[in-house]
Design an enzyme around this catalytic site. Structure first.
Site, PDB file in Angstrom:
ATOM      1  CB  THR A 179      62.229 -25.488  35.016  1.00  0.00           C
ATOM      2  OG1 THR A 179      63.419 -25.370  34.256  1.00  0.00           O
ATOM      3  CG2 THR A 179      62.541 -25.376  36.490  1.00  0.00           C
ATOM      4  NE  ARG A 207      72.069 -21.458  31.816  1.00  0.00           N
ATOM      5  CZ  ARG A 207      70.821 -21.629  32.211  1.00  0.00           C
ATOM      6  NH1 ARG A 207      70.406 -22.829  32.591  1.00  0.00           N
ATOM      7  NH2 ARG A 207      69.987 -20.636  32.240  1.00  0.00           N
ATOM      8  CB  VAL A 208      75.091 -23.128  37.085  1.00  0.00           C
ATOM      9  CG1 VAL A 208      74.112 -23.235  38.247  1.00  0.00           C
ATOM     10  CG2 VAL A 208      76.120 -24.253  37.141  1.00  0.00           C
ATOM     11  CB  THR A 230      59.976 -21.832  35.571  1.00  0.00           C
ATOM     12  OG1 THR A 230      60.155 -22.231  34.206  1.00  0.00           O
ATOM     13  CG2 THR A 230      58.556 -21.304  35.725  1.00  0.00           C
ATOM     14  N   GLY A 231      61.888 -20.044  33.800  1.00  0.00           N
ATOM     15  CA  GLY A 231      62.027 -19.076  32.721  1.00  0.00           C
ATOM     16  C   GLY A 231      63.481 -18.880  32.352  1.00  0.00           C
ATOM     17  CG  HIS A 232      66.499 -15.821  29.976  1.00  0.00           C
ATOM     18  ND1 HIS A 232      67.126 -14.645  30.294  1.00  0.00           N
ATOM     19  CD2 HIS A 232      67.362 -16.500  29.184  1.00  0.00           C
ATOM     20  CE1 HIS A 232      68.316 -14.605  29.704  1.00  0.00           C
ATOM     21  NE2 HIS A 232      68.470 -15.721  29.021  1.00  0.00           N
ATOM     22  N   GLY A 233      66.868 -18.294  32.845  1.00  0.00           N
ATOM     23  CA  GLY A 233      67.608 -18.359  34.107  1.00  0.00           C
ATOM     24  C   GLY A 233      68.495 -17.166  34.353  1.00  0.00           C
TER      25      GLY A 233
HETATM   26  N1  ASP Z   1      65.077 -21.438  34.605  1.00  0.00           N
HETATM   27  C1  ASP Z   1      65.625 -22.583  33.925  1.00  0.00           C
HETATM   28  C2  ASP Z   1      67.058 -22.281  33.585  1.00  0.00           C
HETATM   29  O1  ASP Z   1      67.329 -21.230  33.046  1.00  0.00           O
HETATM   30  C3  ASP Z   1      64.898 -22.954  32.686  1.00  0.00           C
HETATM   31  C4  ASP Z   1      63.400 -23.129  32.826  1.00  0.00           C
HETATM   32  O2  ASP Z   1      62.797 -22.624  33.748  1.00  0.00           O
HETATM   33  O3  ASP Z   1      62.806 -23.795  31.990  1.00  0.00           O
HETATM   34  O4  ASP Z   1      67.892 -23.136  33.794  1.00  0.00           O
END
Ligand code: ASP
Length: 309
Positions: A179, A207-208, A230-233
């Site tokens: 992201t 999914r959002v 960023t990361g596990h949304g």
């Molecule tokens: N945070 C983003 C999501 O879960 C994914 C990511 O950061 O790579 O949609």
């Protein structure tokens, strides 16, 4: 007060052979945002300019090269926020928009609503002259291969556990996450944040994630600063990560240590990992991750451009 800008290219796994490309992409994005600021442009404009560079770069999970959902479609999320008046614009699960952050900005400028989702967002894009694109053209060899290998894995072993959905894969040549986002403070003291993503590979249709949700993946308020996560949304959503982190940074001397604490607290509570960048009201910038990699780059007026991985 000098202006400052920081961008990230996502906290997902990036294999060694792609490190340079990810760093270079972030550096180009900072340069684009810094050019706006140097010319007297405002934080929102600089944040969008930086994120648009990353959306156009197929190495990142945003715009061109955004991760595919379970139907194999690049349904994209993006958001922008201005700290002076809490103006917010975001799109969720939008298919067929060339630059989702550009559309998010048009929603912010329109000012009537904050978030448009799905096909209705395309109608707004048409009305406001935001470029549409055949979504096939946003699919790259890489995103197609990753989708195919995930489909095969799910067919073999069933879907992975929820927090592992985002967990970086350690296979050579494969990257996950990525992201993109920017956090900016302009010379007038206004801050802005922008985030754009393809979200999780193979996610349920509709999914959002956290990126387009105010306070979770993106937040900006002049007295607190600007943040892009960023990361596990789902972890960032359930901990209202960007807002909580900015609140806890208020008056803190060493922002990096606190950012790491916020990430490990989120992991302890929900299970996911990630990264975050911030631009603070006093002109400092900071970044942290509790994942193996996160490309980022930054510049503060009067200093050289920096980057990290
Ligand atoms: N945070 C983003 C999501 O879960 C994914 C990511 O950061 O790579 O949609």
């Amino acid at each position: 007060m000098p202006w400052s800008i920081i961008v990230h290219g996502g906290a997902g796994h990036v294999p060694k052979n792609l490190e340079l490309a990810h760093r270079a992409g972030c550096e180009r994005a900072v340069a684009a945002g810094a050019a706006v600021l140097a010319a007297g442009g405002v934080a929102l404009e600089a944040a969008c300019a930086a994120v648009q560079v990353l959306e156009a770069d197929p190495h990142f999970n945003a715009g061109h090269g955004g991760a595919l959902d379970e139907d194999g479609l690049p349904a994209l999320d993006a958001a922008v926020m201005r700290g002076s008046d809490l103006a917010y614009g975001a799109v969720a699960a939008v298919v067929g928009v060339s630059s989702p952050v550009r559309l998010a900005r048009a929603i912010l400028e329109d000012g009537r609503h904050c978030l448009l989702a799905g096909p209705s967002a395309l109608r707004f894009a048409r009305r406001h002259g935001v470029a549409l694109i055949d979504p096939e053209r946003q699919i790259t060899e890489k995103t197609k291969m990753e989708w195919e290998s995930r489909q095969a894995e799910v067919a073999r072993r069933g879907p992975p556990p929820a927090t592992a959905e985002w967990a970086p894969l350690d296979r050579e040549g494969e990257s996950r996450g990525n992201t993109v986002g920017a956090a900016v403070r302009d010379g007038q003291g206004t801050v802005a944040a922008a985030t754009s993503t393809g979200g999780l590979l193979g996610r349920y249709v509709g999914r959002v994630g956290d990126s387009p949700i105010a306070g979770a993946g993106t937040y900006a308020r002049d007295d607190l600063g600007a943040a892009s996560a960023t990361g596990h949304g789902e972890t960032m959503l359930r901990t209202v990560f960007a807002y909580q982190t900015l609140l806890s940074l208020k008056g803190v001397g060493a922002p990096e240590a606190l950012l790491l604490e916020a990430l490990s607290d989120a992991k302890a509570r929900v299970g996911g990992t990630g990264g975050v960048i911030v631009a603070l009201p006093d002109g400092r910038i900071a970044h942290a991750r509790n994942t193996p990699t996160m490309a980022c780059a930054w510049q503060i007026e009067g200093s050289a451009l920096g980057s990290a991985f």
